[in-house]
Scaffold this motif. Structure first.
Motif, PDB file in Angstrom:
ATOM      1  N   ILE A  69       0.840  -1.199   0.000  1.00  0.00           N
ATOM      2  CA  ILE A  69       0.000   0.000   0.000  1.00  0.00           C
ATOM      3  C   ILE A  69       0.877   1.250   0.000  1.00  0.00           C
ATOM      4  O   ILE A  69       0.619   2.211  -0.738  1.00  0.00           O
ATOM      5  CB  ILE A  69      -0.951   0.002   1.214  1.00  0.00           C
ATOM      6  N   GLU A  70       1.924   1.231   0.831  1.00  0.00           N
ATOM      7  CA  GLU A  70       2.842   2.374   0.901  1.00  0.00           C
ATOM      8  C   GLU A  70       3.525   2.593  -0.448  1.00  0.00           C
ATOM      9  O   GLU A  70       3.655   3.722  -0.917  1.00  0.00           O
ATOM     10  CB  GLU A  70       3.884   2.139   1.984  1.00  0.00           C
ATOM     11  N   MET A  71       3.948   1.520  -1.071  1.00  0.00           N
ATOM     12  CA  MET A  71       4.598   1.607  -2.379  1.00  0.00           C
ATOM     13  C   MET A  71       3.656   2.168  -3.435  1.00  0.00           C
ATOM     14  O   MET A  71       3.969   3.137  -4.140  1.00  0.00           O
ATOM     15  CB  MET A  71       5.101   0.215  -2.795  1.00  0.00           C
ATOM     16  N   LEU A  72       2.469   1.605  -3.526  1.00  0.00           N
ATOM     17  CA  LEU A  72       1.490   2.050  -4.525  1.00  0.00           C
ATOM     18  C   LEU A  72       1.035   3.481  -4.266  1.00  0.00           C
ATOM     19  O   LEU A  72       0.882   4.272  -5.205  1.00  0.00           O
ATOM     20  CB  LEU A  72       0.283   1.104  -4.520  1.00  0.00           C
ATOM     21  N   GLY A  73       0.804   3.810  -3.002  1.00  0.00           N
ATOM     22  CA  GLY A  73       0.381   5.162  -2.661  1.00  0.00           C
ATOM     23  C   GLY A  73       1.405   6.203  -3.072  1.00  0.00           C
ATOM     24  O   GLY A  73       1.054   7.277  -3.567  1.00  0.00           O
ATOM     25  N   ASN A  74       2.681   5.884  -2.890  1.00  0.00           N
ATOM     26  CA  ASN A  74       3.731   6.825  -3.263  1.00  0.00           C
ATOM     27  C   ASN A  74       3.909   6.933  -4.777  1.00  0.00           C
ATOM     28  O   ASN A  74       4.247   8.003  -5.277  1.00  0.00           O
ATOM     29  CB  ASN A  74       5.051   6.447  -2.593  1.00  0.00           C
ATOM     30  N   ILE A  75       3.651   5.849  -5.501  1.00  0.00           N
ATOM     31  CA  ILE A  75       3.683   5.937  -6.971  1.00  0.00           C
ATOM     32  C   ILE A  75       2.608   6.888  -7.457  1.00  0.00           C
ATOM     33  O   ILE A  75       2.861   7.777  -8.281  1.00  0.00           O
ATOM     34  CB  ILE A  75       3.500   4.539  -7.602  1.00  0.00           C
ATOM     35  N   ARG A  76       1.397   6.713  -6.954  1.00  0.00           N
ATOM     36  CA  ARG A  76       0.291   7.580  -7.385  1.00  0.00           C
ATOM     37  C   ARG A  76       0.509   9.023  -6.933  1.00  0.00           C
ATOM     38  O   ARG A  76       0.260   9.967  -7.696  1.00  0.00           O
ATOM     39  CB  ARG A  76      -1.040   7.046  -6.851  1.00  0.00           C
ATOM     40  N   PHE A  77       0.978   9.196  -5.711  1.00  0.00           N
ATOM     41  CA  PHE A  77       1.234  10.539  -5.181  1.00  0.00           C
ATOM     42  C   PHE A  77       2.315  11.231  -6.017  1.00  0.00           C
ATOM     43  O   PHE A  77       2.171  12.407  -6.388  1.00  0.00           O
ATOM     44  CB  PHE A  77       1.676  10.424  -3.726  1.00  0.00           C
ATOM     45  N   LEU A  78       3.380  10.508  -6.332  1.00  0.00           N
ATOM     46  CA  LEU A  78       4.461  11.061  -7.144  1.00  0.00           C
ATOM     47  C   LEU A  78       3.953  11.468  -8.518  1.00  0.00           C
ATOM     48  O   LEU A  78       4.311  12.528  -9.046  1.00  0.00           O
ATOM     49  CB  LEU A  78       5.583  10.024  -7.270  1.00  0.00           C
ATOM     50  N   PHE A  79       3.088  10.642  -9.088  1.00  0.00           N
ATOM     51  CA  PHE A  79       2.506  10.955 -10.394  1.00  0.00           C
ATOM     52  C   PHE A  79       1.694  12.250 -10.324  1.00  0.00           C
ATOM     53  O   PHE A  79       1.828  13.127 -11.180  1.00  0.00           O
ATOM     54  CB  PHE A  79       1.615   9.802 -10.860  1.00  0.00           C
ATOM     55  N   LEU A  80       0.850  12.379  -9.308  1.00  0.00           N
ATOM     56  CA  LEU A  80      -0.002  13.563  -9.201  1.00  0.00           C
ATOM     57  C   LEU A  80       0.819  14.829  -8.936  1.00  0.00           C
ATOM     58  O   LEU A  80       0.495  15.895  -9.455  1.00  0.00           O
ATOM     59  CB  LEU A  80      -1.025  13.367  -8.087  1.00  0.00           C
ATOM     60  N   ILE A  81       1.869  14.714  -8.135  1.00  0.00           N
ATOM     61  CA  ILE A  81       2.696  15.882  -7.821  1.00  0.00           C
ATOM     62  C   ILE A  81       3.627  16.225  -8.976  1.00  0.00           C
ATOM     63  O   ILE A  81       3.717  17.377  -9.411  1.00  0.00           O
ATOM     64  CB  ILE A  81       3.522  15.631  -6.537  1.00  0.00           C
ATOM     65  N   TYR A  82       4.307  15.207  -9.516  1.00  0.00           N
ATOM     66  CA  TYR A  82       5.333  15.437 -10.545  1.00  0.00           C
ATOM     67  C   TYR A  82       4.743  15.642 -11.939  1.00  0.00           C
ATOM     68  O   TYR A  82       5.108  16.578 -12.656  1.00  0.00           O
ATOM     69  CB  TYR A  82       6.306  14.256 -10.570  1.00  0.00           C
ATOM     70  N   SER A  83       3.819  14.772 -12.329  1.00  0.00           N
ATOM     71  CA  SER A  83       3.303  14.805 -13.706  1.00  0.00           C
ATOM     72  C   SER A  83       2.085  15.693 -13.879  1.00  0.00           C
ATOM     73  O   SER A  83       1.943  16.379 -14.879  1.00  0.00           O
ATOM     74  CB  SER A  83       2.972  13.383 -14.180  1.00  0.00           C
ATOM     75  N   VAL A  84       1.173  15.659 -12.898  1.00  0.00           N
ATOM     76  CA  VAL A  84      -0.062  16.439 -12.999  1.00  0.00           C
ATOM     77  C   VAL A  84       0.116  17.839 -12.411  1.00  0.00           C
ATOM     78  O   VAL A  84      -0.479  18.805 -12.888  1.00  0.00           O
ATOM     79  CB  VAL A  84      -1.235  15.707 -12.306  1.00  0.00           C
TER      80      VAL A  84
END
Length: 385
Positions: free
Chosen positions: A340-355
């Protein structure tokens, strides 16, 4: 004939009466307007009548391309319905205008704001300009309802000023976030109810490809942040993501409190744009991001968004996960937490970095922190939460 282009689609305006007397000339004129275009539609706002000859012309045109008729009046729509054409060709009535002044605001998120129209009806006013994405959400809501998922029944899409809105039925309901705030003294009971509701959603399965696969979405998001990850980290995350067991459970994707309503003690889902299928672990990755990660460098984030402080937000998340996975042995449970921690950080990184969502001043700090967390995960240095 009049024409216009909207979202790269050519719209041809049909006017007056279409009958056997003018249908041949009309076909020639339409084909001249179409040319080599593969995407076109018809605007029937000024169409008064269409005969069987006109309907046969539409059928002939449909053989070449999938066409659509918009702004259809009630009289013309009745002809399409009576002849069965509404099942063959996509027909759209004109959108009605809805004014929201004076309506109670009952929810707000990144995609839009929800207002109560009356005791039975709500409208979600979107921040999106893309009508196609709104239509997708309404279609998802209808499919979810037919699968037996407790959700608001979607009615139609409307114009609200210069924005689009979707009208839903939601009888005598209270936003779940408000309900939770009023019942903080019964929090433990609420955590169990919350977990049971999430589990009931996941118990619904579908293999009909009506919803996208959430794992595919995460793989695309991982690719989008590859530039800020080392090759070692990226390929290990890619490998571990692919190893997550494929399942066909319905996943809401953003099942935080403001996207839930309580009606007669039954929890009901709203905001269906993130609906997908997959392993339930992805559901909690989204909640981990909402309840934990946004608070990490902005301790009052959930206070602003949900009215709950950082400690209550953490308790809400951890207790819900614990109640959901209460049957798992410790080692397996800890492994779930790491994922969960791994997946949450992937999505969070995507929203912060890419979006680019969130506070601009925190962007670099959040990117660095998520990258470091993912590096620790790859090295086996994380111990769950």
């Amino acid at each position: 004939m009049e024409k216009y282009i909207e979202n790269d689609i050519l719209y041809i305006c049909l006017k007056g009466r279409i009958s056997s007397d003018n249908v041949d000339a009309l076909e020639v004129e339409i084909r001249n307007l179409i040319g080599d275009r593969t995407e076109y539609a018809f605007d029937a706002e000024k169409l008064e009548y269409i005969s069987s000859a006109g309907l046969r012309l539409l059928l002939k045109l449909k053989k070449d391309n999938d066409i659509m008729v918009v702004n259809v009046s009630s009289a013309i729509y009745e002809i399409f319905e009576m002849t069965g054409f509404s099942k063959i060709i996509k027909i759209k009535r004109p959108m009605r205008q809805l004014a929201i002044e004076g309506y109670e605001k009952i929810g707000e998120g990144a995609m839009g704001t929800v207002y109560r129209i009356d005791s039975d009806t709500i409208v979600k006013v979107y921040n999106l300009e893309d009508l196609c994405n709104i239509e997708i959400e309404v279609a998802k809501a209808k499919d979810a309802f037919l699968l037996g998922i407790p959700t608001a029944i979607p009615f139609d899409i409307v114009k609200v000023g210069d924005k689009y809105g979707a009208v839903f039925e939601l009888i005598k309901s209270t936003n779940c976030n408000e309900y939770f705030l009023r019942h903080l003294n019964q929090a433990e009971e609420f955590y169990k109810k919350y977990a049971e509701f999430i589990k009931s959603i996941h118990s619904v399965e579908t293999k009909d490809n009506i919803f996208p696969k959430i794992k595919d979405m995460y793989l695309e998001q991982l690719k989008a942040v590859k530039n800020v990850l080392s090759d070692e980290v990226y390929y290990k995350l890619f490998e571990d993501l692919n190893k997550i067991a494929d399942m066909y459970s319905v996943i809401h994707g953003d099942i935080q409190l403001k996207n839930l309503m309580i009606s007669d003690e039954e929890i009901v889902l709203i905001d269906m744009e993130t609906l997908s299928v997959g392993n339930p672990i992805f559901e909690f990755a989204g909640l981990y991001m909402t309840y934990i990660l946004f608070n990490k460098h902005e301790p009052n984030n959930t206070e602003k968004f949900l009215g709950i402080n950082k400690d209550t937000s953490s308790q809400l998340f951890y207790s819900t996960v614990r109640n959901y996975y209460n049957y798992l042995p410790y080692e397996e449970y800890n492994s779930v937490l790491k994922q969960i921690e791994m997946l949450g950080n992937i999505r969070f990184l995507f929203l912060i970095y890419s979006v680019g969502i969130g506070i601009p001043e925190l962007r670099e700090t959040r990117i660095r922190d998520s990258v470091e967390t993912l590096e620790k995960y790859v090295k086996g240095e994380t111990n769950g939460f």
